[in-house]
Design a protein around this motif. Sequence first.
Motif, PDB file in Angstrom:
ATOM      1  N   TRP A 232       0.812  -1.221   0.000  1.00 51.17           N
ATOM      2  CA  TRP A 232       0.000   0.000   0.000  1.00 51.17           C
ATOM      3  C   TRP A 232       0.842   1.267   0.000  1.00 51.17           C
ATOM      4  O   TRP A 232       0.335   2.350   0.281  1.00 51.17           O
ATOM      5  N   LEU A 233       2.113   1.151  -0.328  1.00 55.92           N
ATOM      6  CA  LEU A 233       2.981   2.320  -0.305  1.00 55.92           C
ATOM      7  C   LEU A 233       2.513   3.413  -1.249  1.00 55.92           C
ATOM      8  O   LEU A 233       2.551   4.605  -0.917  1.00 55.92           O
ATOM      9  N   ARG A 234       2.072   3.037  -2.454  1.00 54.79           N
ATOM     10  CA  ARG A 234       1.641   4.039  -3.433  1.00 54.79           C
ATOM     11  C   ARG A 234       0.414   4.783  -2.934  1.00 54.79           C
ATOM     12  O   ARG A 234       0.354   6.024  -3.001  1.00 54.79           O
ATOM     13  N   GLU A 235      -0.570   4.057  -2.403  1.00 53.62           N
ATOM     14  CA  GLU A 235      -1.784   4.711  -1.904  1.00 53.62           C
ATOM     15  C   GLU A 235      -1.481   5.586  -0.686  1.00 53.62           C
ATOM     16  O   GLU A 235      -2.036   6.684  -0.538  1.00 53.62           O
ATOM     17  N   GLN A 236      -0.584   5.113   0.185  1.00 53.95           N
ATOM     18  CA  GLN A 236      -0.211   5.892   1.360  1.00 53.95           C
ATOM     19  C   GLN A 236       0.495   7.190   0.967  1.00 53.95           C
ATOM     20  O   GLN A 236       0.207   8.264   1.518  1.00 53.95           O
ATOM     21  N   GLN A 237       1.382   7.113  -0.015  1.00 51.75           N
ATOM     22  CA  GLN A 237       2.096   8.307  -0.466  1.00 51.75           C
ATOM     23  C   GLN A 237       1.142   9.282  -1.129  1.00 51.75           C
ATOM     24  O   GLN A 237       1.283  10.509  -0.979  1.00 51.75           O
ATOM     25  N   ALA A 238       0.162   8.757  -1.849  1.00 51.99           N
ATOM     26  CA  ALA A 238      -0.837   9.634  -2.472  1.00 51.99           C
ATOM     27  C   ALA A 238      -1.615  10.411  -1.417  1.00 51.99           C
ATOM     28  O   ALA A 238      -1.905  11.611  -1.597  1.00 51.99           O
ATOM     29  N   LEU A 239      -1.940   9.763  -0.304  1.00 55.27           N
ATOM     30  CA  LEU A 239      -2.644  10.456   0.773  1.00 55.27           C
ATOM     31  C   LEU A 239      -1.750  11.504   1.429  1.00 55.27           C
ATOM     32  O   LEU A 239      -2.210  12.597   1.768  1.00 55.27           O
ATOM     33  N   ARG A 240      -0.472  11.186   1.604  1.00 54.43           N
ATOM     34  CA  ARG A 240       0.462  12.174   2.175  1.00 54.43           C
ATOM     35  C   ARG A 240       0.547  13.403   1.291  1.00 54.43           C
ATOM     36  O   ARG A 240       0.521  14.547   1.771  1.00 54.43           O
ATOM     37  N   ASP A 241       0.655  13.181  -0.018  1.00 49.92           N
ATOM     38  CA  ASP A 241       0.732  14.306  -0.958  1.00 49.92           C
ATOM     39  C   ASP A 241      -0.561  15.115  -0.933  1.00 49.92           C
ATOM     40  O   ASP A 241      -0.530  16.357  -0.997  1.00 49.92           O
ATOM     41  N   GLN A 242      -1.703  14.421  -0.843  1.00 49.38           N
ATOM     42  CA  GLN A 242      -2.991  15.112  -0.805  1.00 49.38           C
ATOM     43  C   GLN A 242      -3.105  15.982   0.445  1.00 49.38           C
ATOM     44  O   GLN A 242      -3.579  17.128   0.382  1.00 49.38           O
TER      45      GLN A 242
END
Length: 622
Positions: A232-242
């Motif tokens: 889930w690294l990609r989804e987690q990073q997307a949330l951090r960026d958001q």
Amino acid sequence: MIHTIFPFSAIVEQDRLKTALLLCAVDPSLGGVLIRGDKGTAKSTAARALTDILPPIQRVAGCAYNCLPGAPYQHCETCNHEHAAPQADSVPFVTLPLGATEDRVIGTLDLEQALKGGSRVFKPGLLASAHRGILYIDEVNLLPDHLVDVLLDAAAMGVNVVQREGLSVSHPARFTLIGTMNLEEGDLRPQLLDRFGLMVEVTAPHDKTLRAEVVRRRIAFEANPAAYAAQWLREQQALRDQLATAQQLLPGVMLDDALLDLISHLCCEFEVASLRADIVMHKASRALAALQGQTEVTPEHVRAAAELVLPHRRRRKPFEQPGLDQNQLDELMQQALQQPDETESGADSEQNENGESQQVFAAAAADDARKIDVADPVGRFASGKRSITQDAPRGRVVRAVPDPNPSSLAVDATLRSAALKGREPFQVTKDDLYRQVRVGKTANLILFVVDASGSMAAQRRMEAVKGAVLSLLTDAYQQRDQVAVISFRGESAQLLLPPTRSVDIAEQHLRELPTGGRTPLPSALSVAFETLAKTDLPPLLVLLSDGKANVALQDGNDPWQESLRFAELLAERGVPSLVLDTETGYLRLGRARQLAQALGAECLALEELSAENLALTVRQAT
């Protein structure tokens, strides 16, 4: 790094919960979120998972106060050191244990420093650790009152003030409060409930496919947390960026006056007393727009914010659960945006239509009922939430007093006393010992004994006692009180409602209170005596009857004399009591007042009381 936190983005469904948590991350000044729901609905999992996607903060390593770089706390030795350099670090996530002491929460005298040189140095507590971070409380509704008061003060001011043990310290304490609770364990005090900016109700999914997916993900995570988190690294990073983008956008997000009027309109229509609701809705609408990458708030943002801000603040009847009528919310939105003039008249009509149905449960003003002091003549129930007990074995420490044989040693005061005497070498003698003085509170058992025999006043009695019990149970959660009801009619009495704080159980037992038949008053007092013998809670016996006993426990006995004997036994046991005389008519025997004398109780005429101020009178008696 081995991940031990379940990925936020892997949580199945629970969109409203995840949105509320993300809004608090975008704007920490919202005041946090209260997560209510049944056991096993991912409340704690979601709260802990939030920390893994929050953008890091800048802080100096080893700082106990989480000082803001460039504006350190004046007494922070770490940040005021000339070589201190801030670095990126994760947002603090501090768990407040239910059993934490007040010293642990607010901070106290550093005993190590005091023992070394007698100097008074402050040792920061959990509120300092949570500054610029998250303060998490699992089962927040079970938090002791003295800790609730501390949190209310800190949350209101954003500063923790400590004035005790010779210390006078204040330091920043701005944190996002996240609390979880299960309604089966009781509700929150209104003051603390209002401090939570947002509230979310969570339930387990009813769709078998979703439930299976929840289990599948949890099992995979427990088998190999690091490997599962890597998926889930990609989804987690997307949330951090958001979140990072939303935090940058937030200062520039605009909310026009028309939408501010809409916010105030919704708060008024849902009868929200607290102005904090308007402020939080304003902030939540802007944060929601920023989270979606927009710079202007729309009516849809206001509506979504209302669903998180208003449910726990609107005025409710007893046993009415928090929540918003979605159809009413839609109608109010349309009326406010399209026909503002008609909205105002419509609100008046709705209030008038609903007014009478709410009267049965409304709380009377304090001046409407007489204040009653019920003493505990024997002192059997002097130990222990509602009844204040001085010098209790447990509770909040209010002061320290000299005592050469203390049952609870006040360490700080003892050391201070020894240090001020300047002995060389440093030593503590019996003359230096201090004892902690605590103020505790205890819950009560309010036992209603209700005459349900076939008299003219039976219906009036039933309406009054039902309204009183329902009203009392609305705050029984906060006070940890229990309420029980004994009904007597026909040949005997029965424990209609066993001691409970459960809303659901009370509703089931009180839905119908049958009336009619003879008056077995001795049986009722006997059942009351047996019920109170099984409890350790301080009781209050509330008897509603005209005293006209006509059914004896034993054949051949005088029912009235039996009733007086049981009343005397209750008085000897030290049971505080209140008698409400239900006798009506021109000629009255005054048996209820005689019974009150035997109980050592005050007697009031039921006709003087409604269900509302009966509940208020009982509250005052406790």
